[in-house]
Design a protein around this motif. Structure first.
Motif, PDB file in Angstrom:
ATOM      1  N   THR A  18       8.021  -4.828   7.943  1.00  0.00           N
ATOM      2  CA  THR A  18       6.903  -3.951   7.607  1.00  0.00           C
ATOM      3  C   THR A  18       5.805  -4.718   6.873  1.00  0.00           C
ATOM      4  O   THR A  18       4.805  -4.124   6.478  1.00  0.00           O
ATOM      5  CB  THR A  18       7.373  -2.772   6.736  1.00  0.00           C
ATOM      6  N   ILE A  19       6.012  -6.035   6.704  1.00  0.00           N
ATOM      7  CA  ILE A  19       5.006  -6.866   6.032  1.00  0.00           C
ATOM      8  C   ILE A  19       4.504  -7.979   6.948  1.00  0.00           C
ATOM      9  O   ILE A  19       3.319  -8.120   7.192  1.00  0.00           O
ATOM     10  CB  ILE A  19       5.576  -7.488   4.733  1.00  0.00           C
ATOM     11  N   TRP A  20       5.446  -8.762   7.481  1.00  0.00           N
ATOM     12  CA  TRP A  20       5.097  -9.950   8.259  1.00  0.00           C
ATOM     13  C   TRP A  20       5.249  -9.696   9.753  1.00  0.00           C
ATOM     14  O   TRP A  20       5.931  -8.761  10.162  1.00  0.00           O
ATOM     15  CB  TRP A  20       5.975 -11.128   7.843  1.00  0.00           C
ATOM     16  N   GLN A  21       4.636 -10.555  10.574  1.00  0.00           N
ATOM     17  CA  GLN A  21       4.752 -10.402  12.022  1.00  0.00           C
ATOM     18  C   GLN A  21       6.190 -10.607  12.492  1.00  0.00           C
ATOM     19  O   GLN A  21       6.663  -9.921  13.395  1.00  0.00           O
ATOM     20  CB  GLN A  21       3.821 -11.394  12.729  1.00  0.00           C
ATOM     21  N   THR A  22       6.872 -11.560  11.879  1.00  0.00           N
ATOM     22  CA  THR A  22       8.268 -11.794  12.191  1.00  0.00           C
ATOM     23  C   THR A  22       9.051 -11.961  10.891  1.00  0.00           C
ATOM     24  O   THR A  22       8.523 -12.473   9.903  1.00  0.00           O
ATOM     25  CB  THR A  22       8.464 -13.061  13.059  1.00  0.00           C
TER      26      THR A  22
ATOM     27  N   MET B 198      -3.101  -0.213  -0.424  1.00  0.00           N
ATOM     28  CA  MET B 198      -3.968  -0.515  -1.570  1.00  0.00           C
ATOM     29  C   MET B 198      -3.914  -2.010  -1.843  1.00  0.00           C
ATOM     30  O   MET B 198      -3.022  -2.713  -1.357  1.00  0.00           O
ATOM     31  CB  MET B 198      -3.526   0.264  -2.806  1.00  0.00           C
ATOM     32  N   ARG B 199      -4.872  -2.487  -2.600  1.00  0.00           N
ATOM     33  CA  ARG B 199      -4.861  -3.890  -3.004  1.00  0.00           C
ATOM     34  C   ARG B 199      -3.745  -4.122  -4.016  1.00  0.00           C
ATOM     35  O   ARG B 199      -3.319  -3.201  -4.719  1.00  0.00           O
ATOM     36  CB  ARG B 199      -6.209  -4.287  -3.596  1.00  0.00           C
ATOM     37  N   GLY B 200      -3.299  -5.365  -4.095  1.00  0.00           N
ATOM     38  CA  GLY B 200      -2.226  -5.700  -5.006  1.00  0.00           C
ATOM     39  C   GLY B 200      -2.548  -5.376  -6.454  1.00  0.00           C
ATOM     40  O   GLY B 200      -1.678  -4.919  -7.207  1.00  0.00           O
ATOM     41  N   VAL B 201      -3.793  -5.602  -6.862  1.00  0.00           N
ATOM     42  CA  VAL B 201      -4.162  -5.335  -8.258  1.00  0.00           C
ATOM     43  C   VAL B 201      -4.026  -3.850  -8.578  1.00  0.00           C
ATOM     44  O   VAL B 201      -3.655  -3.479  -9.696  1.00  0.00           O
ATOM     45  CB  VAL B 201      -5.592  -5.823  -8.579  1.00  0.00           C
ATOM     46  N   HIS B 202      -4.319  -3.005  -7.607  1.00  0.00           N
ATOM     47  CA  HIS B 202      -4.169  -1.566  -7.830  1.00  0.00           C
ATOM     48  C   HIS B 202      -2.696  -1.184  -7.910  1.00  0.00           C
ATOM     49  O   HIS B 202      -2.313  -0.311  -8.697  1.00  0.00           O
ATOM     50  CB  HIS B 202      -4.866  -0.781  -6.719  1.00  0.00           C
TER      51      HIS B 202
ATOM     52  N   SER C 249      -5.839  -0.073   6.238  1.00  0.00           N
ATOM     53  CA  SER C 249      -4.931  -1.156   6.607  1.00  0.00           C
ATOM     54  C   SER C 249      -5.033  -2.261   5.565  1.00  0.00           C
ATOM     55  O   SER C 249      -6.065  -2.417   4.915  1.00  0.00           O
ATOM     56  CB  SER C 249      -5.274  -1.715   7.999  1.00  0.00           C
ATOM     57  N   THR C 250      -3.956  -2.979   5.398  1.00  0.00           N
ATOM     58  CA  THR C 250      -3.947  -4.101   4.466  1.00  0.00           C
ATOM     59  C   THR C 250      -3.329  -5.302   5.161  1.00  0.00           C
ATOM     60  O   THR C 250      -2.497  -5.161   6.056  1.00  0.00           O
ATOM     61  CB  THR C 250      -3.132  -3.772   3.201  1.00  0.00           C
ATOM     62  N   ASN C 251      -3.738  -6.500   4.746  1.00  0.00           N
ATOM     63  CA  ASN C 251      -3.180  -7.696   5.351  1.00  0.00           C
ATOM     64  C   ASN C 251      -1.814  -8.012   4.747  1.00  0.00           C
ATOM     65  O   ASN C 251      -1.390  -7.396   3.768  1.00  0.00           O
ATOM     66  CB  ASN C 251      -4.141  -8.884   5.210  1.00  0.00           C
ATOM     67  N   ALA C 252      -1.107  -8.969   5.328  1.00  0.00           N
ATOM     68  CA  ALA C 252       0.253  -9.267   4.894  1.00  0.00           C
ATOM     69  C   ALA C 252       0.341  -9.688   3.428  1.00  0.00           C
ATOM     70  O   ALA C 252       1.237  -9.216   2.711  1.00  0.00           O
ATOM     71  CB  ALA C 252       0.858 -10.335   5.801  1.00  0.00           C
ATOM     72  N   PRO C 253      -0.551 -10.569   2.932  1.00  0.00           N
ATOM     73  CA  PRO C 253      -0.468 -10.925   1.508  1.00  0.00           C
ATOM     74  C   PRO C 253      -0.612  -9.723   0.573  1.00  0.00           C
ATOM     75  O   PRO C 253       0.081  -9.638  -0.450  1.00  0.00           O
ATOM     76  CB  PRO C 253      -1.618 -11.928   1.331  1.00  0.00           C
ATOM     77  N   GLU C 254      -1.487  -8.780   0.903  1.00  0.00           N
ATOM     78  CA  GLU C 254      -1.644  -7.590   0.067  1.00  0.00           C
ATOM     79  C   GLU C 254      -0.378  -6.724   0.142  1.00  0.00           C
ATOM     80  O   GLU C 254       0.076  -6.159  -0.864  1.00  0.00           O
ATOM     81  CB  GLU C 254      -2.860  -6.776   0.508  1.00  0.00           C
ATOM     82  N   LYS C 255       0.214  -6.628   1.327  1.00  0.00           N
ATOM     83  CA  LYS C 255       1.458  -5.873   1.472  1.00  0.00           C
ATOM     84  C   LYS C 255       2.569  -6.518   0.653  1.00  0.00           C
ATOM     85  O   LYS C 255       3.360  -5.832   0.006  1.00  0.00           O
ATOM     86  CB  LYS C 255       1.865  -5.804   2.948  1.00  0.00           C
ATOM     87  N   ALA C 256       2.622  -7.855   0.683  1.00  0.00           N
ATOM     88  CA  ALA C 256       3.632  -8.571  -0.101  1.00  0.00           C
ATOM     89  C   ALA C 256       3.427  -8.340  -1.589  1.00  0.00           C
ATOM     90  O   ALA C 256       4.392  -8.211  -2.351  1.00  0.00           O
ATOM     91  CB  ALA C 256       3.586 -10.061   0.229  1.00  0.00           C
ATOM     92  N   GLU C 257       2.179  -8.264  -2.002  1.00  0.00           N
ATOM     93  CA  GLU C 257       1.892  -8.024  -3.419  1.00  0.00           C
ATOM     94  C   GLU C 257       2.272  -6.599  -3.812  1.00  0.00           C
ATOM     95  O   GLU C 257       2.783  -6.370  -4.911  1.00  0.00           O
ATOM     96  CB  GLU C 257       0.413  -8.272  -3.700  1.00  0.00           C
ATOM     97  N   CYS C 258       2.032  -5.660  -2.924  1.00  0.00           N
ATOM     98  CA  CYS C 258       2.457  -4.280  -3.188  1.00  0.00           C
ATOM     99  C   CYS C 258       3.972  -4.212  -3.304  1.00  0.00           C
ATOM    100  O   CYS C 258       4.517  -3.506  -4.163  1.00  0.00           O
ATOM    101  CB  CYS C 258       1.973  -3.353  -2.076  1.00  0.00           C
ATOM    102  N   CYS C 259       4.665  -4.971  -2.445  1.00  0.00           N
ATOM    103  CA  CYS C 259       6.118  -5.020  -2.504  1.00  0.00           C
ATOM    104  C   CYS C 259       6.580  -5.586  -3.843  1.00  0.00           C
ATOM    105  O   CYS C 259       7.494  -5.060  -4.483  1.00  0.00           O
ATOM    106  CB  CYS C 259       6.653  -5.866  -1.355  1.00  0.00           C
ATOM    107  N   THR C 260       5.917  -6.655  -4.288  1.00  0.00           N
ATOM    108  CA  THR C 260       6.257  -7.276  -5.569  1.00  0.00           C
ATOM    109  C   THR C 260       6.071  -6.304  -6.723  1.00  0.00           C
ATOM    110  O   THR C 260       6.917  -6.191  -7.615  1.00  0.00           O
ATOM    111  CB  THR C 260       5.397  -8.533  -5.795  1.00  0.00           C
TER     112      THR C 260
END
Length: 238
Positions: free
Chosen positions: A217-221, A40-44, A75-86
């Motif tokens: 699970t977020i970034w390539q490395t 999902m998007r970070g805002v969600h 699928s979500t890009n890395a910034p959205e995944k990082a926002e979900c993590c936050t």
């Protein structure tokens, strides 16, 4: 004291979280899984936390139309995944702020506990528990021993393992609800020159946990950068 292990419905995350949970069992630390946000998007994700968010890094926060049933993204890009993590971290803070535990440990799925925590966690501090490494065996935690105190630090590379009191969690939620979302969790709360929270950092000495770097699970490395080790870690890291 209880540990919350942040995990998502992903085979890699589940495998890591199981190792993390076993490490908690090994040191006698009560724990439970905390289901994070994904696809999902970070805002969600933020809308799912229950936090009354009005600002996003100084700008008005635009609440999504579908709060209770956000659209699922394949699928979500890395910034959205990082926002979900936050948002996952923030949701844990809210749970601690409103719960019965006076102290809690927050562990991302790739962390492992090495020692029990038998010292009093101070209020108004984010207490980090250890550094990151690709090879946990390099740190002789047995020789180093369990934590006996704390050292104030300028910054720390990531939110993989830390402890806060209920009072600190309440302050963190209040900060978000008054000042808004400060940024992604690593940057806004841990990385020295980027920190925006008013809550200081300290590290347990010796360190009772470690972030075990493997496939992200977020970034390539996975980033293996650390701030300068405290003496007790440096002496026992080979």
């Amino acid at each position: 004291m209880k540990a919350y292990i942040l995990t998502i419905d992903n085979p890699t995350s589940r495998d890591y979280a199981a190792v993390c949970a076993k490490s908690c069992d090994d040191v006698g630390l009560d724990w439970e899984y905390f289901e994070g946000f994904q696809n999902m998007r970070g805002v969600h994700a933020w809308a799912q936390t229950g936090i009354k968010l009005t600002k996003n890094e100084g700008k008005p926060f635009n609440w999504p139309k579908k709060v209770d049933n956000p659209p699922v993204l394949k699928s979500t890009n890395a910034p959205e995944k990082a926002e979900c993590c936050t948002a996952g971290h923030a949701a844990i803070w809210k749970k601690i702020a409103e719960g019965d535990d006076e102290v809690a440990v927050i562990l991302e799925h790739d962390s492992i506990m090495l020692h029990p925590i038998n010292i009093k966690i101070p209020d108004n501090r984010i207490v980090v528990l250890g550094y990151k490494t690709k090879d946990p065996k390099r740190y002789d935690h047995v020789k180093a021993g369990p934590p006996t105190g704390f050292k104030d630090i300028y910054g720390h590379e990531g939110a993989h393992a830390y402890a806060i009191t209920k009072t600190t969690a309440q302050s963190m939620i209040k900060e978000i609800e008054t000042k808004g979302r400060l940024g992604c969790v690593d940057n806004a709360y841990f990385i020295g020159h980027q920190r925006k929270t008013k809550i200081p950092l300290c590290i347990m000495d010796p360190t009772p946990a470690i972030g075990w770097l493997r496939k992200s699970t977020i970034w390539q490395t996975s980033a293996d950068i650390n701030y300068k080790f405290i003496d007790s870690f440096n002496k026992n890291y080979k």
